[in-house]
Motif scaffolding. Sequence first.
Motif, PDB file in Angstrom:
ATOM      1  N   GLN A  94       0.858  -1.179   0.000  1.00  0.00           N
ATOM      2  CA  GLN A  94       0.000   0.000   0.000  1.00  0.00           C
ATOM      3  C   GLN A  94       0.895   1.230   0.000  1.00  0.00           C
ATOM      4  N   GLU A  95       0.501   2.226  -0.754  1.00  0.00           N
ATOM      5  CA  GLU A  95       1.298   3.442  -0.810  1.00  0.00           C
ATOM      6  C   GLU A  95       1.427   4.066   0.586  1.00  0.00           C
ATOM      7  N   PRO A  96       2.593   4.614   0.889  1.00  0.00           N
ATOM      8  CA  PRO A  96       2.779   5.221   2.222  1.00  0.00           C
ATOM      9  C   PRO A  96       1.927   6.469   2.397  1.00  0.00           C
ATOM     10  N   ARG A  97       1.270   6.537   3.527  1.00  0.00           N
ATOM     11  CA  ARG A  97       0.494   7.725   3.884  1.00  0.00           C
ATOM     12  C   ARG A  97       0.808   8.072   5.334  1.00  0.00           C
ATOM     13  N   VAL A  98       2.035   8.473   5.544  1.00  0.00           N
ATOM     14  CA  VAL A  98       2.478   8.822   6.894  1.00  0.00           C
ATOM     15  C   VAL A  98       3.069  10.235   6.861  1.00  0.00           C
ATOM     16  N   ARG A  99       3.250  10.790   8.027  1.00  0.00           N
ATOM     17  CA  ARG A  99       3.895  12.087   8.172  1.00  0.00           C
ATOM     18  C   ARG A  99       4.961  11.986   9.262  1.00  0.00           C
ATOM     19  N   CYS A 100       5.831  12.965   9.296  1.00  0.00           N
ATOM     20  CA  CYS A 100       6.916  12.921  10.270  1.00  0.00           C
ATOM     21  C   CYS A 100       6.394  12.832  11.707  1.00  0.00           C
ATOM     22  N   GLU A 101       5.283  13.513  11.969  1.00  0.00           N
ATOM     23  CA  GLU A 101       4.804  13.574  13.342  1.00  0.00           C
ATOM     24  C   GLU A 101       3.846  12.435  13.710  1.00  0.00           C
ATOM     25  N   ARG A 102       3.447  11.628  12.713  1.00  0.00           N
ATOM     26  CA  ARG A 102       2.545  10.533  13.065  1.00  0.00           C
ATOM     27  C   ARG A 102       2.562   9.459  11.976  1.00  0.00           C
ATOM     28  N   GLY A 103       2.279   8.227  12.406  1.00  0.00           N
ATOM     29  CA  GLY A 103       2.144   7.110  11.483  1.00  0.00           C
ATOM     30  C   GLY A 103       3.442   6.350  11.260  1.00  0.00           C
ATOM     31  N   PHE A 104       3.266   5.062  10.926  1.00  0.00           N
ATOM     32  CA  PHE A 104       4.399   4.190  10.607  1.00  0.00           C
ATOM     33  C   PHE A 104       3.997   3.303   9.431  1.00  0.00           C
ATOM     34  N   TRP A 105       4.784   3.323   8.374  1.00  0.00           N
ATOM     35  CA  TRP A 105       4.491   2.533   7.169  1.00  0.00           C
ATOM     36  C   TRP A 105       5.034   1.122   7.362  1.00  0.00           C
ATOM     37  N   ARG A 106       4.142   0.197   7.679  1.00  0.00           N
ATOM     38  CA  ARG A 106       4.590  -1.151   8.039  1.00  0.00           C
ATOM     39  C   ARG A 106       5.203  -1.910   6.868  1.00  0.00           C
ATOM     40  N   PHE A 107       4.879  -1.517   5.633  1.00  0.00           N
ATOM     41  CA  PHE A 107       5.444  -2.217   4.483  1.00  0.00           C
ATOM     42  C   PHE A 107       6.915  -1.861   4.265  1.00  0.00           C
ATOM     43  N   GLY A 108       7.369  -0.785   4.909  1.00  0.00           N
ATOM     44  CA  GLY A 108       8.772  -0.409   4.764  1.00  0.00           C
ATOM     45  C   GLY A 108       9.711  -1.477   5.269  1.00  0.00           C
ATOM     46  N   VAL A 109       9.356  -2.108   6.392  1.00  0.00           N
ATOM     47  CA  VAL A 109      10.192  -3.181   6.952  1.00  0.00           C
ATOM     48  C   VAL A 109      10.214  -4.372   6.006  1.00  0.00           C
ATOM     49  N   GLU A 110       9.082  -4.699   5.403  1.00  0.00           N
ATOM     50  CA  GLU A 110       9.024  -5.827   4.469  1.00  0.00           C
ATOM     51  C   GLU A 110       9.861  -5.547   3.219  1.00  0.00           C
ATOM     52  N   ILE A 111       9.833  -4.310   2.743  1.00  0.00           N
ATOM     53  CA  ILE A 111      10.654  -3.939   1.586  1.00  0.00           C
ATOM     54  C   ILE A 111      12.129  -4.025   1.946  1.00  0.00           C
ATOM     55  N   LEU A 112      12.452  -3.656   3.167  1.00  0.00           N
ATOM     56  CA  LEU A 112      13.836  -3.788   3.635  1.00  0.00           C
ATOM     57  C   LEU A 112      14.270  -5.251   3.594  1.00  0.00           C
ATOM     58  N   ASP A 113      13.375  -6.148   4.027  1.00  0.00           N
ATOM     59  CA  ASP A 113      13.675  -7.583   3.964  1.00  0.00           C
ATOM     60  C   ASP A 113      13.839  -8.037   2.511  1.00  0.00           C
ATOM     61  N   GLN A 114      13.035  -7.487   1.617  1.00  0.00           N
ATOM     62  CA  GLN A 114      13.149  -7.828   0.196  1.00  0.00           C
ATOM     63  C   GLN A 114      14.516  -7.403  -0.350  1.00  0.00           C
ATOM     64  N   MET A 115      15.008  -6.261   0.100  1.00  0.00           N
ATOM     65  CA  MET A 115      16.315  -5.803  -0.362  1.00  0.00           C
ATOM     66  C   MET A 115      17.409  -6.770   0.069  1.00  0.00           C
ATOM     67  N   THR A 116      17.279  -7.319   1.252  1.00  0.00           N
ATOM     68  CA  THR A 116      18.248  -8.311   1.721  1.00  0.00           C
ATOM     69  C   THR A 116      18.202  -9.551   0.856  1.00  0.00           C
ATOM     70  N   LEU A 117      16.985 -10.006   0.509  1.00  0.00           N
ATOM     71  CA  LEU A 117      16.841 -11.188  -0.338  1.00  0.00           C
ATOM     72  C   LEU A 117      17.397 -10.941  -1.733  1.00  0.00           C
ATOM     73  N   VAL A 118      17.123  -9.758  -2.292  1.00  0.00           N
ATOM     74  CA  VAL A 118      17.633  -9.427  -3.622  1.00  0.00           C
ATOM     75  C   VAL A 118      19.149  -9.435  -3.629  1.00  0.00           C
ATOM     76  N   SER A 119      19.776  -8.901  -2.566  1.00  0.00           N
ATOM     77  CA  SER A 119      21.232  -8.850  -2.489  1.00  0.00           C
ATOM     78  C   SER A 119      21.816 -10.251  -2.463  1.00  0.00           C
ATOM     79  N   ILE A 120      21.184 -11.159  -1.711  1.00  0.00           N
ATOM     80  CA  ILE A 120      21.688 -12.522  -1.605  1.00  0.00           C
ATOM     81  C   ILE A 120      21.547 -13.256  -2.923  1.00  0.00           C
ATOM     82  N   VAL A 121      20.386 -13.128  -3.576  1.00  0.00           N
ATOM     83  CA  VAL A 121      20.136 -13.838  -4.823  1.00  0.00           C
ATOM     84  C   VAL A 121      21.084 -13.376  -5.918  1.00  0.00           C
ATOM     85  N   ASN A 122      21.316 -12.054  -6.004  1.00  0.00           N
ATOM     86  CA  ASN A 122      22.131 -11.506  -7.076  1.00  0.00           C
ATOM     87  C   ASN A 122      23.605 -11.522  -6.762  1.00  0.00           C
TER      88      ASN A 122
END
Length: 351
Positions: free
Chosen positions: A323-351
């Motif tokens: 889902q597109e991020p809809r957060v602001r500095c003063e409130r909210g946390f984009w939970r998909f950001g952590v999952e994308i971070l995990d995806q970056m780790t997987l991409v690095s290992i595969v490649n």
Amino acid sequence: MRVSLYVLLPFVFFAQTAQFTKDIQVVKVGVIFFHNELELVRAFDTAIRDINELELDVRLEPLKHFVSEDDSLTLQEFACELIDNGVAAIFGPSAKASSDIVEVICNTTGIPHLQFDWHEENFYIHTRNHKLTVNVAPTENMLATAFLDILHMKQLDWKSFTIVYENSRSLGRMELIFGWRQVHKAGIKLWRFNRGDDYRILWKLVSSTREKNVVLDCPADIITEVLNASIYYNMTGQFNQWFLTSLDTHTSNIRSLNSRQFIAKMVAVRVRAYMPPPVHDEADVFEDIERDPIITVCARLLYDAVVLFFNAIRNQIRSSRYQEPRVRCERGFWRFGVEILDQMTLVSIVN
């Protein structure tokens, strides 16, 4: 002058492309540059263009901010503005920024933060306040291991040598070398100099020790000038050997020193994109790519960071967990950001 160059580390490549679909997801990405970082801007723009020209089901829309000085309040303002505008990642700023305010803001909002060069210390990235930051630059320990492997080569066989360095911060890359050879006496000797010094004085002192083997650690833009000053003190003869540790040595126009007075053996390193088997010889691996706009190592690492994020977020979108991020500095946390971070780790290992 004989120049030997060695490949250090591979880069991440584009993941295999899937069949193009009509549904295109546009993903906003933010980046913060200093005003004089034109080569980094070109590298970023090239990565965005190369990705979008693939015409896949995900496109990147860049949002840029430029800062004129290292000011944490300005960095905070720009980072928050990017997040308010819905970016799914922030790239930069470079190590010229002394503050980690962008990392902290990304960590509190869940927005992935990507770095591409060497900051003062990287240990904080794995602490509670910096879990959303990924740095694609090779770690100091990785460089230290690579440098030690090079000095272990039979072609060198150095029993003793001198390390000449311009910045003590770079000595972290020499850590394993210090453990390999004893400092001073018959092992390693250290000499420090400053940019703009009379380099002839430096080489007069080094040559007085009858040293033949030198590890030179300094920025690429002064390598030629520093080496040229050593000619006057018999540091460039056929029995002299040099190891140049700058990953941007290939940009220094070092070949202009080739002359009867400069016949020493030179060993250098360069980070290049992965080249698949069969194994290429030195000439193939280090041949310059025609019209390649990305020259320095930081520019290549920024390009790599963009590609890494693109592969990760595309995998995340195709898994239907996005889902597109809809957060602001003063409130909210984009939970998909952590999952994308995990995806970056997987991409690095595969490649």
